[in-house]
Scaffold this motif. Structure first.
Motif, PDB file in Angstrom:
ATOM      1  N   GLN A 158     -43.946 -17.739 -69.075  1.00  0.00           N
ATOM      2  CA  GLN A 158     -43.161 -17.992 -69.940  1.00  0.00           C
ATOM      3  C   GLN A 158     -41.870 -18.074 -69.625  1.00  0.00           C
ATOM      4  N   GLY A 159     -41.095 -19.825 -69.243  1.00  0.00           N
ATOM      5  CA  GLY A 159     -39.732 -19.761 -68.823  1.00  0.00           C
ATOM      6  C   GLY A 159     -40.757 -20.886 -68.408  1.00  0.00           C
ATOM      7  N   ARG A 160     -41.853 -20.765 -67.446  1.00  0.00           N
ATOM      8  CA  ARG A 160     -42.512 -22.024 -66.349  1.00  0.00           C
ATOM      9  C   ARG A 160     -42.908 -22.873 -67.104  1.00  0.00           C
ATOM     10  N   LEU A 161     -43.616 -22.742 -68.279  1.00  0.00           N
ATOM     11  CA  LEU A 161     -44.450 -23.724 -68.576  1.00  0.00           C
ATOM     12  C   LEU A 161     -44.041 -23.852 -70.959  1.00  0.00           C
ATOM     13  N   PHE A 162     -44.512 -24.918 -70.487  1.00  0.00           N
ATOM     14  CA  PHE A 162     -44.479 -24.689 -72.260  1.00  0.00           C
ATOM     15  C   PHE A 162     -45.074 -23.972 -73.424  1.00  0.00           C
ATOM     16  N   ASN A 163     -46.568 -24.204 -73.253  1.00  0.00           N
ATOM     17  CA  ASN A 163     -47.193 -23.313 -74.130  1.00  0.00           C
ATOM     18  C   ASN A 163     -48.366 -22.830 -72.543  1.00  0.00           C
ATOM     19  N   PHE A 164     -49.409 -22.474 -73.445  1.00  0.00           N
ATOM     20  CA  PHE A 164     -50.916 -22.257 -73.058  1.00  0.00           C
ATOM     21  C   PHE A 164     -51.926 -21.972 -74.389  1.00  0.00           C
ATOM     22  N   TYR A 165     -52.899 -22.571 -74.812  1.00  0.00           N
ATOM     23  CA  TYR A 165     -54.248 -22.801 -75.262  1.00  0.00           C
ATOM     24  C   TYR A 165     -55.216 -22.889 -75.070  1.00  0.00           C
ATOM     25  N   GLY A 166     -55.666 -21.978 -75.775  1.00  0.00           N
ATOM     26  CA  GLY A 166     -57.142 -22.081 -75.111  1.00  0.00           C
ATOM     27  C   GLY A 166     -58.250 -23.158 -76.629  1.00  0.00           C
ATOM     28  N   VAL A 167     -58.767 -23.966 -76.673  1.00  0.00           N
ATOM     29  CA  VAL A 167     -58.799 -24.711 -77.792  1.00  0.00           C
ATOM     30  C   VAL A 167     -61.065 -24.457 -77.894  1.00  0.00           C
ATOM     31  N   LEU A 168     -61.726 -24.158 -79.033  1.00  0.00           N
ATOM     32  CA  LEU A 168     -63.236 -24.335 -79.370  1.00  0.00           C
ATOM     33  C   LEU A 168     -63.571 -25.724 -79.446  1.00  0.00           C
ATOM     34  N   PRO A 169     -64.478 -25.943 -79.120  1.00  0.00           N
ATOM     35  CA  PRO A 169     -64.958 -27.256 -80.469  1.00  0.00           C
ATOM     36  C   PRO A 169     -64.940 -26.870 -81.387  1.00  0.00           C
ATOM     37  N   GLU A 170     -65.423 -25.804 -82.413  1.00  0.00           N
ATOM     38  CA  GLU A 170     -65.316 -25.891 -84.020  1.00  0.00           C
ATOM     39  C   GLU A 170     -63.961 -25.811 -84.616  1.00  0.00           C
ATOM     40  N   LYS A 171     -63.191 -26.232 -83.528  1.00  0.00           N
ATOM     41  CA  LYS A 171     -61.773 -26.623 -83.832  1.00  0.00           C
ATOM     42  C   LYS A 171     -60.937 -25.400 -84.412  1.00  0.00           C
ATOM     43  N   GLY A 172     -60.777 -24.505 -83.219  1.00  0.00           N
ATOM     44  CA  GLY A 172     -60.691 -22.940 -83.337  1.00  0.00           C
ATOM     45  C   GLY A 172     -59.230 -23.110 -82.505  1.00  0.00           C
ATOM     46  N   PHE A 173     -58.149 -23.117 -82.972  1.00  0.00           N
ATOM     47  CA  PHE A 173     -56.427 -23.613 -81.854  1.00  0.00           C
ATOM     48  C   PHE A 173     -55.807 -22.074 -81.839  1.00  0.00           C
ATOM     49  N   PRO A 174     -56.108 -21.177 -80.854  1.00  0.00           N
ATOM     50  CA  PRO A 174     -55.067 -20.574 -80.726  1.00  0.00           C
ATOM     51  C   PRO A 174     -54.196 -20.924 -79.507  1.00  0.00           C
ATOM     52  N   ILE A 175     -52.496 -20.439 -79.900  1.00  0.00           N
ATOM     53  CA  ILE A 175     -51.825 -21.495 -78.859  1.00  0.00           C
ATOM     54  C   ILE A 175     -50.754 -20.363 -79.076  1.00  0.00           C
ATOM     55  N   TYR A 176     -50.222 -20.190 -77.645  1.00  0.00           N
ATOM     56  CA  TYR A 176     -48.998 -19.619 -77.032  1.00  0.00           C
ATOM     57  C   TYR A 176     -47.841 -20.811 -76.696  1.00  0.00           C
ATOM     58  N   GLN A 177     -46.902 -20.129 -77.883  1.00  0.00           N
ATOM     59  CA  GLN A 177     -45.886 -21.583 -77.647  1.00  0.00           C
ATOM     60  C   GLN A 177     -44.380 -20.851 -78.439  1.00  0.00           C
ATOM     61  N   ALA A 178     -43.781 -21.682 -78.684  1.00  0.00           N
ATOM     62  CA  ALA A 178     -42.351 -21.162 -79.206  1.00  0.00           C
ATOM     63  C   ALA A 178     -42.487 -21.886 -80.794  1.00  0.00           C
ATOM     64  N   ALA A 179     -43.085 -22.322 -80.926  1.00  0.00           N
ATOM     65  CA  ALA A 179     -43.081 -22.914 -82.836  1.00  0.00           C
ATOM     66  C   ALA A 179     -44.036 -22.479 -82.990  1.00  0.00           C
TER      67      ALA A 179
END
Length: 627
Positions: A158-179
């Motif tokens: 946090q503070g260095r990167l805009f976000n970080f997320y690991g996506v599943l091919p089954e359209k699972g989309f967890p993400i760490y970001q401000a929004a």
């Protein structure tokens, strides 16, 4: 007598012609030499500047790639453990809830930092799962695991990167970001989320490779900024499918701003992908076209014929390499930024060299003109006083011989030899003055040469030294590591590498201020340097609050004792740190030692030391952990 037909007149005309030819030849030679010298200096500066730029710009991409690889490695290790997978499946309903349309998002309040029943918090973590594929236990386990690891790696950066997320091919989309994407994306209406239309999703899950890649740049209206996505898929399984894709969105505005102002005045930069089309990421005259095409504008589509040689050259470069390409109008440095498929070009217009070349030429021409005027004036005076007038008197006396025998009344030039001798002496004195002026000029050139050599030596020292701490910098460390690695491999001796990190330094900086933080780093650096003073040891600043130490020794126990003494010595400095559990500034050290084998690489030792440093931090810091 008419001066135009006299001996003095012809001599003066020949002198003017001779000196004019010398001035013209000297001007031509000066122009050629000055152009060559100035161009060589520009080439050297352009090459060095571009090498520094691509190495600097590669650092964030290298960090992201390493984070994604660590993410995937941790994901794979946990995913293979049946007991942990059962726990993940049980956590699915604790973290997510199902909507009426069959989709899933995180439970209300989690993004804002509300704890789960077991006390865990996942602030800034949101997630969404497509409604068209009901989640199996396998999907649930992977979805929860991606959610947990995305929070772990996202919060660390946090503070260095805009976000970080690991996506599943089954359209699972967890993400760490401000929004919170659960409030932004839905699966209905004109703005429905369709992951299969995103480049990172299609490229990541349709390819059988696991290489890190960058998407084409795109303009994100919600952030009003240009962005690109850096993604790394895991290794495909036996069925040819991926199980996870690690992604980070990268803001490009700062990169574009830096590229718009190269360190060489008057130069300009461009950035494009090393693909067949040469997809543009930055071009000072084509940004509107890039925006209108949503990042699809390229060298080929915009018919930038002058860039075809640059695209061809860049496609053949290895990461980190820089070459110079000559075009009719520019000298262009072409370099490939490591860790990325991007090509950086810095253009130096040849026209910028002309003022300096013409200025030097004007100086030479002016000196030649002054020399011409002075020599003509002196030559005319000498010829009139010591040649023309004595000859005229002699001619009058010669005409009078036939009229009278009283030659004594004529002032005949009987001392002509003495006058010629005086002329010779005058010429000798003039030659001596010219020689003295030449000697003074040679002395000045030698002084300037010595001053230039001294400046070059200082510049060379600065290029390998960290300006804040006085230690070796990252570039010099990389070079010495390679050299010591090769030496240890040849001699069969141990080489030890230690990575040192100042504990809770960001808190120290925030509490005491950046000036105190800089002084803290200098104190720590001096303490480390004082303990690593043997021949072959190297202490370098690795970046930020991190330092590295290389020790070559045949005694691993001695290296362990040395590193332990450094850890104790830093604590013994008793530098106050109110936000540290120890009350003073401390360091955490990860070290690794080995006898290099031909199959090993220096980066292996660096990764082992980094992993040991991570374990030392996890164990409570202010200690040494060996890999």
């Amino acid at each position: 007598m008419d001066l135009r037909h006299s001996l003095a007149g012809r001599t003066l005309r020949l002198a003017v012609l001779r000196i004019s030819m010398v001035v013209v030849c000297a001007s031509v030679i000066s122009y050629v030499l000055n152009r060559s010298l100035i161009e060589d200096a520009v080439r050297a500066q352009l090459l060095l500047s571009t090498e520094k730029t691509i190495q600097r710009e590669s650092l964030p991409f290298r960090e992201i790639r390493e984070l994604q690889q660590n993410f995937l490695a941790e994901f794979q290790a946990i995913d293979r453990d049946p007991l942990q997978r059962l726990a993940l499946v049980r956590s699915f309903d604790d973290i997510f809830y199902r909507h009426d349309d069959g989709s899933y998002t995180q439970r209300p309040g989690l993004f804002e930092g509300q704890p789960l029943g077991d006390g865990r918090r996942f602030a800034h973590m949101s997630a969404t799962y497509a409604p068209d594929i009901p989640p199996s236990d396998d999907v649930k386990a992977r979805f929860v695991l991606s959610y947990l690891l995305s929070h772990k790696y996202g919060s660390v950066t946090q503070g260095r990167l805009f976000n970080f997320y690991g996506v599943l091919p089954e359209k699972g989309f967890p993400i760490y970001q401000a929004a919170d994407i659960a409030k932004v994306f839905s699966y209905s209406g004109p703005q429905a989320l369709q992951l299969e239309t995103y480049e990172f999703y299609t490229r990541g899950f349709t390819s059988s490779k696991s290489d890190t890649f960058l998407t084409r740049m795109y303009f994100d209206s919600s952030n009003n900024a240009w962005m690109t996505t850096m993604a790394t898929p895991d290794v495909v399984e036996a069925n040819g499918q991926h199980r996870i894709l690690a992604c980070v969105d990268i803001l490009l505005d700062d990169l574009m701003e830096r590229l718009a102002r190269p360190s060489i005045e008057g130069a300009y930069s461009t950035l494009f992908l090393a693909d067949a089309e040469g997809t543009l990421m930055f071009h000072p005259q084509q940004m509107e076209a890039i925006k209108q095409t949503e990042g699809k504008a390229s060298i080929q589509s915009l018919h930038l014929g002058a860039y075809h040689p640059l695209l061809h050259t860049g496609g053949q470069l290895e990461p980190g390499k820089v070459v110079l390409v000559d075009t009719p109008d520019d000298i262009v440095a072409v370099g490939r930024i490591p860790e990325t498929p991007t090509i950086l070009t810095i253009h130096y217009p040849r026209a910028l060299m002309q003022p300096a070349i013409l200025q030097n030429l004007a100086v030479v021409a002016a000196l030649g003109l002054v020399t011409l005027l002075v020599e003509v004036f002196l030559l005319r005076s000498i010829l009139q006083n010591q040649v023309t007038r004595p000859l005229q008197r002699l001619m009058r006396a010669t005409r009078a011989v036939g009229a009278t025998a009283e030659l004594e009344k004529y002032d005949l030039p009987v001392q002509s030899e003495d006058e010629i001798g005086e002329l010779a002496r005058d010429f000798t004195r003039m030659s001596e003055r010219i020689y003295e002026a030449h000697e003074r000029l040679e002395s000045m050139v030698q002084q300037r040469t010595l001053a230039l050599e001294e400046a070059n030596q200082k510049l060379a020292a600065l290029s390998i030294t960290d300006s804040l701490t006085g230690l070796a910098n990252r570039r010099h460390f990389d070079k010495v590591l390679g050299e010591e690695w090769g030496r240890a491999m040849r001699s069969g001796s141990y080489i030890m590498l230690a990575m040192l990190d100042v504990d809770w330094f960001k808190k120290y900086n925030d509490h005491y201020g950046h000036q105190a933080g800089d002084e803290c780093l200098r104190c720590v650096a001096h303490s480390i340097q004082a303990h690593a003073s043997r021949v072959g040891d190297l202490v370098a600043r690795y970046g930020g609050e991190e330092f590295v130490l290389i020790v070559t020794s045949t005694n691993p126990d001695g290296a362990q004792a040395l590193v332990q003494s450094i850890c104790q010595a830093v604590q013994a400095l008793q530098l106050p740190h109110l936000l540290s559990p120890f009350g003073v500034v401390t360091v955490t050290i990860g070290m690794a030692a080995t006898v290099p084998l031909p199959s090993d690489q220096p980066t292996d030792l660096l990764q082992q030391a980094d992993a040991a440093l991570y374990r030392a931090k996890e164990a409570g810091r202010n200690q040494v952990v060996q890999a």
